[in-house]
Motif scaffolding. Structure first.
Motif, PDB file in Angstrom:
ATOM      1  N   TYR A  68       0.806  -1.231   0.000  1.00 37.28           N
ATOM      2  CA  TYR A  68       0.000   0.000   0.000  1.00 37.28           C
ATOM      3  C   TYR A  68       0.835   1.275   0.000  1.00 37.28           C
ATOM      4  CZ  TYR A  68      -4.142  -2.909   0.527  1.00 37.28           C
ATOM      5  OH  TYR A  68      -5.144  -3.835   0.321  1.00 37.28           O
ATOM      6  N   ALA A  69       2.120   1.166  -0.330  1.00 37.81           N
ATOM      7  CA  ALA A  69       2.919   2.393  -0.465  1.00 37.81           C
ATOM      8  C   ALA A  69       2.329   3.298  -1.538  1.00 37.81           C
ATOM      9  CB  ALA A  69       4.366   2.043  -0.804  1.00 37.81           C
ATOM     10  N   GLY A  70       1.723   2.707  -2.571  1.00 36.07           N
ATOM     11  CA  GLY A  70       1.133   3.494  -3.637  1.00 36.07           C
ATOM     12  C   GLY A  70      -0.051   4.330  -3.210  1.00 36.07           C
ATOM     13  N   LEU A  71      -0.658   3.996  -2.064  1.00 39.68           N
ATOM     14  CA  LEU A  71      -1.789   4.781  -1.576  1.00 39.68           C
ATOM     15  C   LEU A  71      -1.382   6.174  -1.119  1.00 39.68           C
ATOM     16  CD1 LEU A  71      -4.226   2.415   0.369  1.00 39.68           C
ATOM     17  CD2 LEU A  71      -4.817   4.051  -1.431  1.00 39.68           C
ATOM     18  N   VAL A  72      -0.082   6.424  -1.002  1.00 38.60           N
ATOM     19  CA  VAL A  72       0.380   7.781  -0.708  1.00 38.60           C
ATOM     20  C   VAL A  72      -0.077   8.735  -1.818  1.00 38.60           C
ATOM     21  CG1 VAL A  72       2.469   9.199  -0.500  1.00 38.60           C
ATOM     22  CG2 VAL A  72       2.287   7.074   0.773  1.00 38.60           C
ATOM     23  N   LEU A 129      12.895  -2.660  -9.264  1.00 38.67           N
ATOM     24  CA  LEU A 129      12.108  -1.852  -8.333  1.00 38.67           C
ATOM     25  C   LEU A 129      10.742  -2.482  -8.131  1.00 38.67           C
ATOM     26  CD1 LEU A 129      11.402   0.709  -6.674  1.00 38.67           C
ATOM     27  CD2 LEU A 129      10.831   1.835  -8.862  1.00 38.67           C
ATOM     28  N   GLN A 130      10.456  -2.861  -6.884  1.00 42.47           N
ATOM     29  CA  GLN A 130       9.109  -3.281  -6.508  1.00 42.47           C
ATOM     30  C   GLN A 130       8.595  -2.157  -5.602  1.00 42.47           C
ATOM     31  OE1 GLN A 130       6.613  -4.524  -3.929  1.00 42.47           O
ATOM     32  NE2 GLN A 130       5.759  -4.073  -5.919  1.00 42.47           N
ATOM     33  N   PRO A 131       7.785  -1.223  -6.170  1.00 40.42           N
ATOM     34  CA  PRO A 131       7.427   0.001  -5.446  1.00 40.42           C
ATOM     35  C   PRO A 131       6.258  -0.166  -4.496  1.00 40.42           C
ATOM     36  CG  PRO A 131       6.518   0.081  -7.647  1.00 40.42           C
ATOM     37  CD  PRO A 131       7.275  -1.207  -7.546  1.00 40.42           C
ATOM     38  N   GLY A 132       6.139  -1.356  -3.910  1.00 42.67           N
ATOM     39  CA  GLY A 132       5.009  -1.612  -3.032  1.00 42.67           C
ATOM     40  C   GLY A 132       3.778  -1.979  -3.837  1.00 42.67           C
ATOM     41  N   SER A 133       2.630  -1.956  -3.168  1.00 45.44           N
ATOM     42  CA  SER A 133       1.387  -2.315  -3.842  1.00 45.44           C
ATOM     43  C   SER A 133       0.365  -1.202  -3.685  1.00 45.44           C
ATOM     44  CB  SER A 133       0.822  -3.619  -3.251  1.00 45.44           C
ATOM     45  OG  SER A 133       0.297  -3.390  -1.948  1.00 45.44           O
ATOM     46  N   ILE A 174      11.998 -14.314  -1.918  1.00 48.58           N
ATOM     47  CA  ILE A 174      10.626 -13.802  -1.887  1.00 48.58           C
ATOM     48  C   ILE A 174      10.649 -12.368  -1.376  1.00 48.58           C
ATOM     49  CG2 ILE A 174       8.405 -13.982  -0.684  1.00 48.58           C
ATOM     50  CD1 ILE A 174       8.660 -17.007  -0.862  1.00 48.58           C
ATOM     51  N   LEU A 175       9.965 -11.495  -2.089  1.00 50.89           N
ATOM     52  CA  LEU A 175       9.786 -10.113  -1.663  1.00 50.89           C
ATOM     53  C   LEU A 175       8.480 -10.025  -0.893  1.00 50.89           C
ATOM     54  CD1 LEU A 175      10.788  -8.289  -4.978  1.00 50.89           C
ATOM     55  CD2 LEU A 175      12.261  -9.149  -3.131  1.00 50.89           C
ATOM     56  N   ALA A 176       8.556  -9.446   0.310  1.00 55.15           N
ATOM     57  CA  ALA A 176       7.405  -9.413   1.217  1.00 55.15           C
ATOM     58  C   ALA A 176       7.075  -7.974   1.610  1.00 55.15           C
ATOM     59  CB  ALA A 176       7.685 -10.258   2.463  1.00 55.15           C
ATOM     60  N   PRO A 177       6.414  -7.221   0.727  1.00 52.23           N
ATOM     61  CA  PRO A 177       5.957  -5.879   1.113  1.00 52.23           C
ATOM     62  C   PRO A 177       4.831  -5.998   2.139  1.00 52.23           C
ATOM     63  CG  PRO A 177       5.086  -6.472  -1.042  1.00 52.23           C
ATOM     64  CD  PRO A 177       6.011  -7.581  -0.632  1.00 52.23           C
ATOM     65  N   SER A 178       4.877  -5.197   3.216  1.00 53.08           N
ATOM     66  CA  SER A 178       3.883  -5.344   4.281  1.00 53.08           C
ATOM     67  C   SER A 178       3.382  -3.995   4.772  1.00 53.08           C
ATOM     68  CB  SER A 178       4.456  -6.149   5.451  1.00 53.08           C
ATOM     69  OG  SER A 178       5.501  -5.430   6.099  1.00 53.08           O
ATOM     70  N   CYS A 179       2.195  -4.020   5.352  1.00 55.12           N
ATOM     71  CA  CYS A 179       1.576  -2.823   5.930  1.00 55.12           C
ATOM     72  C   CYS A 179       0.795  -3.278   7.154  1.00 55.12           C
ATOM     73  CB  CYS A 179       0.656  -2.152   4.910  1.00 55.12           C
ATOM     74  SG  CYS A 179      -0.250  -0.710   5.541  1.00 55.12           S
ATOM     75  N   THR A 180       1.275  -2.909   8.349  1.00 59.33           N
ATOM     76  CA  THR A 180       0.627  -3.350   9.587  1.00 59.33           C
ATOM     77  C   THR A 180       0.488  -2.171  10.539  1.00 59.33           C
ATOM     78  OG1 THR A 180       2.830  -4.087  10.337  1.00 59.33           O
ATOM     79  CG2 THR A 180       1.344  -5.767   9.466  1.00 59.33           C
ATOM     80  N   ASP A 181      -0.665  -2.118  11.230  1.00 55.96           N
ATOM     81  CA  ASP A 181      -0.937  -0.967  12.103  1.00 55.96           C
ATOM     82  C   ASP A 181      -0.729  -1.263  13.580  1.00 55.96           C
ATOM     83  OD1 ASP A 181      -3.119  -2.577  12.531  1.00 55.96           O
ATOM     84  OD2 ASP A 181      -4.617  -1.100  11.926  1.00 55.96           O
TER      85      ASP A 181
END
Length: 297
Positions: free
Chosen positions: A44-48, A90-94, A176-183
């Motif tokens: 969710y980096a792209g949600l910026v 470049l894996q710019p997040g999701s 394995i690339l593991a992009p993550s988003c945790t609150d």
């Protein structure tokens, strides 16, 4: 030996396209200048991108997801251009993508020096994604054959399910690339523990990049906590705890890169010369029927 960069990506409010483009460009240039060949940003980096929407719209969950869709072609072009110009993967997040069937999916693209290499959708949705974001799971796993080796992408929660990583490993993936988003800190540790377990089980490497920071302007990214890390099997020539690299702070106030070197040939060698053979022995147990549950007499 390859050099990897995983970003603890701070969620900043960037209210114009130019501000966002400068931000992402500077960030990627910093990693490339340190010799990184592969750059990973978080889920969710792209949600910026939603920072560019009117305040009322970016403060609405569904409105912010819908509002960024017209920006995606320019965003993909920016990411592809950076990968080509810097000569990196470049894996710019999701980010959530509206598909032709009218449903959103959480998608991660991989760009390389040669251009757009394709994408991987998240396969298993969290409760929040299903119940509030209304994001649908994707289908299938993708193997990316690159000059660095064969890569796979498992987005956040997907790392908590053993058979997904095992399928990638059996298809030849070494990293394995593991992009993550945790609150929450617990959420971060769930993904991190999953990533370490997948590295152990399959005798491969897993690179994790998380979101960090507070963003009260975004209902999607309001709270973020995590630590970047590179995880490997704890075996000959590797750290005893399986952590080849980890960022120092749990939640810094600015975006920071974790830069690590990884010898994939050494990781592969553990499958033949390691102290244990978890990759080989796990399926053996199934084939031998030793895991069958029998009723007690």
């Amino acid at each position: 030996m390859i050099k990897l960069a995983a970003c603890q990506y701070h969620i900043d409010l960037l209210e114009t396209w130019d501000a966002y483009a400068r931000h992402l460009t500077k960030l990627c240039e910093e990693a490339a200048q340190q010799g990184a060949q592969l750059l990973l940003l978080p889920e969710y980096a792209g949600l910026v991108l939603s920072g560019q929407l009117p305040a009322e719209q970016r403060g609405d969950l569904q409105g912010s997801i819908a509002g960024i869709q017209p920006l995606l072609p320019a965003w993909r072009e920016l990411c592809e251009g950076l990968a080509k110009r810097l000569g990196v993967y470049l894996q710019p997040g999701s980010l959530p993508v509206l598909d032709g069937d009218g449903r959103y999916r959480n998608r991660a693209w991989l760009f390389g020096p040669e251009g757009n290499l394709g994408s991987q959708d998240k396969l298993i949705m969290t409760r929040f994604e299903r119940e509030y974001w209304h994001i649908e799971p994707g289908s299938g796993l993708r193997v990316f054959d690159t000059a660095l080796g064969k890569l796979g992408i498992l987005i956040c929660y997907d790392n908590e399910f053993p058979m997904l990583a095992n399928s990638l490993a059996e298809a030849g993936v070494d990293l394995i690339l593991a992009p993550s988003c945790t609150d929450t800190e617990a959420g971060f540790h769930r993904v991190r523990i999953g990533a370490q377990a997948r590295a152990l089980e399959n005798q491969i490497a897993v690179l994790q990049a998380p979101t960090v920071g507070l963003a009260p302007w975004s209902p999607a990214l309001d709270e973020n906590i995590g630590r970047a890390g590179l995880y490997v099997p704890p075996d000959y020539g590797m750290p005893a705890n399986g952590i080849l690299g980890e960022s120092a702070e749990l939640s810094p106030t600015t975006s920071q890169w974790l830069i690590c070197e990884l010898d994939l040939q050494q990781v592969r060698g553990l499958r033949e010369q390691g102290q244990v053979f978890t990759r080989r022995d796990w399926p053996v147990q199934f084939a031998a029927g030793r895991l069958a549950i029998r009723r007690a007499d």
